[in-house]
Scaffold this active site. Structure first.
Site, PDB file in Angstrom:
ATOM      1  CE1 TYR A  36      -2.519  -0.280  -4.479  1.00 25.55           C
ATOM      2  CE2 TYR A  36      -1.405   1.601  -5.450  1.00 25.55           C
ATOM      3  CZ  TYR A  36      -1.466   0.605  -4.495  1.00 25.55           C
ATOM      4  OH  TYR A  36      -0.471   0.499  -3.567  1.00 25.55           O
ATOM      5  N   GLY A  51     -10.547   0.743  22.852  1.00 30.35           N
ATOM      6  CA  GLY A  51     -11.189  -0.398  23.508  1.00 30.35           C
ATOM      7  C   GLY A  51     -11.159  -1.696  22.733  1.00 30.35           C
ATOM      8  CG  ASN A  52     -12.912  -4.460  19.773  1.00 31.37           C
ATOM      9  OD1 ASN A  52     -12.323  -4.817  18.752  1.00 31.37           O
ATOM     10  ND2 ASN A  52     -13.787  -5.220  20.396  1.00 31.37           N
ATOM     11  NE  ARG A 110       1.126  -0.799  -8.613  1.00 27.56           N
ATOM     12  CZ  ARG A 110       1.778   0.194  -7.991  1.00 27.56           C
ATOM     13  NH1 ARG A 110       1.150   0.947  -7.128  1.00 27.56           N
ATOM     14  NH2 ARG A 110       3.054   0.417  -8.224  1.00 27.56           N
ATOM     15  CE  LYS A 137      -8.170  -6.965  -2.999  1.00 25.26           C
ATOM     16  NZ  LYS A 137      -9.613  -6.743  -3.135  1.00 25.26           N
ATOM     17  CG  ASP A 138      -9.472  -7.995   4.019  1.00 26.24           C
ATOM     18  OD1 ASP A 138      -9.162  -8.056   2.820  1.00 26.24           O
ATOM     19  OD2 ASP A 138     -10.626  -8.050   4.420  1.00 26.24           O
ATOM     20  CG  ASP A 152       1.722  -4.379   5.937  1.00 25.13           C
ATOM     21  OD1 ASP A 152       2.773  -3.938   6.471  1.00 25.13           O
ATOM     22  OD2 ASP A 152       1.554  -4.425   4.712  1.00 25.13           O
ATOM     23  CG  ASP A 160       1.209 -10.927   2.517  1.00 28.56           C
ATOM     24  OD1 ASP A 160       0.424 -10.003   2.825  1.00 28.56           O
ATOM     25  OD2 ASP A 160       2.350 -10.719   2.072  1.00 28.56           O
ATOM     26  CG  HIS A 195       3.762  -3.754   0.124  1.00 29.70           C
ATOM     27  ND1 HIS A 195       3.033  -3.307   1.204  1.00 29.70           N
ATOM     28  CD2 HIS A 195       3.870  -2.695  -0.714  1.00 29.70           C
ATOM     29  CE1 HIS A 195       2.702  -2.028   1.016  1.00 29.70           C
ATOM     30  NE2 HIS A 195       3.203  -1.636  -0.146  1.00 29.70           N
ATOM     31  CE1 TYR A 205      -4.725  -1.540  -1.540  1.00 33.54           C
ATOM     32  CE2 TYR A 205      -2.926   0.000  -1.209  1.00 33.54           C
ATOM     33  CZ  TYR A 205      -3.392  -1.289  -1.319  1.00 33.54           C
ATOM     34  OH  TYR A 205      -2.523  -2.337  -1.171  1.00 33.54           O
TER      35      TYR A 205
END
Ligand code: F6R
Ligand code: MG
Ligand code: MG
Length: 365
Positions: free
Chosen positions: A347, A103-104, A265, A231-232, A11, A131, A18, A228
């Site tokens: 949060y 490198g990664n 959130r 989220k992934d 993101d 998402d 968002h 924070y």
């Protein structure tokens, strides 16, 4: 022919808030990956988005965790961030946690799912992207796809799948991993998988051929950054047909929406709604969480596709159900089980409020 499929996402700025990725950011990423294809670093690519996440789907011959491929992804996100900053998009560059590539991209913010395999006579692939939710959200769908005969009839009646699959499960808090076999060890496995905030399926293998069947991204941004950062918003690659679940078996779990962590959130439970790419625009209370599924046939590494699998009318009812579930959860407002338990919220004001009121707490008699 051995081919590597790398899905790297970040993101790098939201439009508006968002809710979506800006078309100019997507165009910038396409330009970068087109150059990499022309220079033969990539065999092929597909740039897409799920909500506010930019998704780079790339095929190449360099194997997993390759520095050049990761650098390409990083440079693409940096270039996209420049566009995002110019447009003053919300949270421009939010998932790029450091200033310099080393490198990664693992541990630097972007999410990564990669697999290297021998391309089969016909190689059907589904890439799931979500998402407003976390990596553990794949646990139940992946379990159903690769271990539940009520979802995947192939486990019962297809001789090349009857042996079952091995699941590599990661403990994201303790940084440990374990491999468990289905069906023999499903009761042990489910004690872990049922706690998706901590245990996450990383990969799945065919038990006889040892071929890789699925891989997910397991980055936990909140742990990575120590603060924070969202989220992934995970991705997951599933190989289909033949010794693996059929395309319809891989998509089937999403016809019955489940509750996952994320949403507003990153601090709520909400339904995971299967949608087309165009409908991955989480706008109601910044959600509800979305999942898209792009299907491809690989042809000597070329990405033939995508087909937008959740565009199918057969998922309309799942969307209606997810909206009803969203209403039910929203009714709880700031109360659990809509709001996440204290230690899972992204949060919180708890430490500050506790400190402010500590003097006013008195012992119970
Ligand atoms: C959840 C998410 C959004 C934001 C919310 C507040 O993953 O991305 O719900 O958390 O819109 O955003 P900020 O703090 O950026 O104003
Ligand atoms: Mg965002
Ligand atoms: Mg996102």
């Amino acid at each position: 022919m051995r081919v590597t499929l790398s899905v790297i996402k970040a993101d790098i700025g939201g439009y508006v808030g968002h809710s979506e990725c800006h078309p100019d950011v997507i165009a910038c990423a396409k330009e970068k990956l087109e150059e990499a294809k022309k220079s033969k670093l990539l065999i092929d690519y597909c740039v897409t988005k799920c909500g506010d996440d930019l998704q780079l789907i790339m095929t190449h011959k360099r194997g997993e965790e390759d520095e050049k491929i990761h650098r390409l992804a990083w440079d693409t996100f940096v270039a996209g961030t420049k566009v995002a900053k110019k447009l003053k998009l919300h949270g421009a560059g939010q998932d790029l946690l450091t200033d310099a590539f080393s490198g990664n991209v693992k541990g630097m913010g972007p999410g990564v799912a990669e697999m290297e395999f021998e391309e089969r006579e016909a190689e059907s692939i589904i890439i799931f992207m979500a998402d407003k939710t976390a990596a553990g959200s794949w646990n139940m769908p992946l379990y159903k796809i690769f271990a539940d005969p009520f979802n995947t009839i192939g486990l019962v009646i297809a001789p090349n799948m009857h042996c079952g699959f091995a699941f590599e499960v990661h403990d994201v808090k303790e940084h440990k991993k374990i491999t468990l076999n289905a069906p023999d060890e499903i009761y042990d496995m489910l004690i872990f998988l049922g706690a998706p905030g901590r245990f996450v399926i990383k990969s799945i293998y065919h038990r006889e051929t040892k071929n890789i069947g699925a891989v997910s991204s397991t980055q936990k941004l909140s742990f990575l950054a120590g603060r924070y950062v969202g989220k992934d918003d995970p991705v997951c690659i599933v190989r289909c047909q033949g010794e693996f679940p059929a395309v319809g078996e891989a998509l089937e779990p999403f016809a019955s929406p489940i509750l996952v962590m994320g949403w507003m959130r990153g601090s709520h439970m909400g339904p995971l709604m299967p949608v087309s790419v165009a409908d991955s625009t989480p706008s109601r209370f910044d959600g509800p969480p979305r999942v898209i599924a792009l299907g491809f046939q690989l042809a000597r590494g070329k990405l033939v596709g995508p087909r937008d699998m959740f565009e199918d009318k057969a998922f309309d009812l799942a969307r209606v159900k997810a909206n009803e579930m969203a209403d039910l959860m929203r009714r709880h407002g700031p109360f659990e089980p809509h709001r996440l338990p204290l230690d899972e919220m992204e949060y919180t004001t708890m430490p500050g409020v506790m400190k402010k009121l500590s003097e006013r707490f008195v012992e119970l008699e």
